[in-house]
Design a protein around this motif. Structure first.
Motif, mmCIF file in Angstrom:
data_model
loop_
_atom_site.group_PDB
_atom_site.id
_atom_site.type_symbol
_atom_site.label_atom_id
_atom_site.label_comp_id
_atom_site.label_asym_id
_atom_site.label_seq_id
_atom_site.Cartn_x
_atom_site.Cartn_y
_atom_site.Cartn_z
ATOM 1 N N ASP A 217 -6.114 4.650 20.585
ATOM 2 C CA ASP A 217 -4.719 5.056 20.382
ATOM 3 C C ASP A 217 -4.003 4.156 19.388
ATOM 4 O O ASP A 217 -2.953 4.535 18.840
ATOM 5 C CB ASP A 217 -3.968 5.069 21.719
ATOM 6 C CG ASP A 217 -4.374 6.222 22.621
ATOM 7 O OD1 ASP A 217 -4.996 7.179 22.119
ATOM 8 O OD2 ASP A 217 -4.089 6.165 23.840
ATOM 9 N N MET A 218 -4.543 2.965 19.141
ATOM 10 C CA MET A 218 -3.986 2.078 18.129
ATOM 11 C C MET A 218 -4.359 2.529 16.718
ATOM 12 O O MET A 218 -3.849 1.989 15.727
ATOM 13 C CB MET A 218 -4.500 0.652 18.347
ATOM 14 C CG MET A 218 -4.038 0.005 19.632
ATOM 15 S SD MET A 218 -4.858 -1.602 19.925
ATOM 16 C CE MET A 218 -4.084 -2.609 18.649
ATOM 17 N N GLY A 219 -5.255 3.496 16.630
ATOM 18 C CA GLY A 219 -5.676 4.001 15.333
ATOM 19 C C GLY A 219 -7.086 3.630 14.938
ATOM 20 O O GLY A 219 -7.532 3.952 13.826
ATOM 21 N N ALA A 220 -7.814 2.968 15.834
ATOM 22 C CA ALA A 220 -9.188 2.560 15.528
ATOM 23 C C ALA A 220 -10.167 3.692 15.797
ATOM 24 O O ALA A 220 -9.961 4.512 16.701
ATOM 25 C CB ALA A 220 -9.572 1.353 16.372
ATOM 26 N N TYR A 221 -11.222 3.735 15.015
ATOM 27 C CA TYR A 221 -12.384 4.549 15.375
ATOM 28 C C TYR A 221 -13.181 3.792 16.436
ATOM 29 O O TYR A 221 -13.257 2.553 16.409
ATOM 30 C CB TYR A 221 -13.282 4.789 14.163
ATOM 31 C CG TYR A 221 -12.789 5.874 13.229
ATOM 32 C CD1 TYR A 221 -12.901 7.213 13.583
ATOM 33 C CD2 TYR A 221 -12.236 5.562 11.993
ATOM 34 C CE1 TYR A 221 -12.466 8.219 12.716
ATOM 35 C CE2 TYR A 221 -11.801 6.545 11.120
ATOM 36 C CZ TYR A 221 -11.914 7.880 11.498
ATOM 37 O OH TYR A 221 -11.480 8.865 10.642
#
Length: 306
Positions: A217-221
């Motif tokens: 959800d932080m934007g990491a894969y």
């Protein structure tokens, strides 16, 4: 014969077609201090024959960008683009922004936070029974590369993150603890780092499913190592059902499947991908979903053009 073996045998043409354009962003080809079953050049040949778009070699002890450049310059016939990066262990000076700048200037794609020298890895190693294959009495054992001074990130880590933002390379969490990953990734985003990879939450790093979802959800894969899931892999610690749970947790659109293979005495990287696709088919994922996990997402996070 298992369902996966049946699919791998009967649908080999379909699997091969799905893997056209695949990207392996985490593979342990050689040369290396640790025994490797295949070197960078031979793997590039194998992957080119299979139609892979790219590979990113990872070694715990050195940056492979010069090897990648030699292959690019002297083997234009290869259709698989060969890239590398750097792992911030003791051999390169730990958290070394100078080495990271150099790696970026030479075409590096990924910077891994400490792996064998992560404080978390060294604690995990005590109870895991694992020992680095290169360990000998003539070599120093890894020593911890700390990221924090108390509860604050060390100045060199902040410098590193600024370098990462300037170069555009992807930042991978390596073997640091999941609790550390959350702090580093949050600061990385504040400083303009756009490409983040959460390395194998299924092993070593102490991540729960909730942790994994939070980091996605932080934007990491979220990158999963097929080596930990596949039947026939000597590193298998997880089941097919575990793989499905992890994928469904964040969706195929946020999942990357890498081989994390290349070691001796186990599946080859290509076999890992072929069995990985067969496993995903057996779990009910569509061809397009599997292509996202084996090609599109990794291509996006390394900034692959074309």
């Amino acid at each position: 014969m298992t369902d996966v073996e049946t699919i791998a045998k009967e649908d080999s043409a379909r699997i091969g077609e799905i893997l056209k354009g695949a990207v392996d962003p985490h593979v342990h080809s050689g040369p290396s201090m640790a025994p490797r079953a295949i070197d960078h050049l031979d793997l590039a040949r194998v992957y080119s024959d299979a139609g892979f778009a790219a590979m990113v070699s990872k070694d715990h002890d050195y940056s492979g960008v010069m090897c990648a450049k030699l292959i690019e310059d002297h083997h234009p016939e290869l259709t698989t683009k060969v890239f590398s990066g750097i792992v911030l262990n003791n051999v390169v000076g730990g958290i070394n922004p100078y080495a990271v700048e150099h790696t970026g200037a030479c075409g590096g794609k990924i910077v891994w936070l400490p792996t064998l020298a992560a404080e978390n890895h060294l604690e995990w190693e005590k109870s895991s029974g694992w020992q680095h294959p290169a360990t000998t009495q003539k070599m120093r054992h890894a020593t911890a590369v700390p990221l924090f001074d108390g509860d604050k990130l060390r100045p060199e880590v902040l410098d590193l993150l600024d370098v990462m933002a300037a170069t555009g390379m992807a930042l991978a969490s390596g073997h640091i603890h999941v609790s550390e990953t959350k702090v580093v990734f949050a600061e990385a985003k504040k400083r303009g780092v756009e490409r983040l990879i959460f390395t194998h939450p299924e092993d070593i790093v102490g991540a729960s499913m909730d942790d994994t979802k939070e980091i996605a959800d932080m934007g990491a894969y979220v990158e999963h190592s097929l080596a930990f899931f596949l039947e026939g892999s000597k590193f298998r610690t997880r089941s097919n059902e575990d793989l499905k749970a992890f994928i469904d947790l964040v969706g195929a659109e946020k999942t990357i499947l890498c081989s994390d293979l290349g070691q001796v005495g186990t599946l080859s990287p290509l076999e890992g991908f072929q069995l990985g696709v067969a496993t995903c088919l057996s779990l009910g994922y569509s061809d397009d979903q599997i292509r996202a996990m084996t090609a599109t997402n990794a291509a996006d996070v390394i900034g692959l053009e074309g």
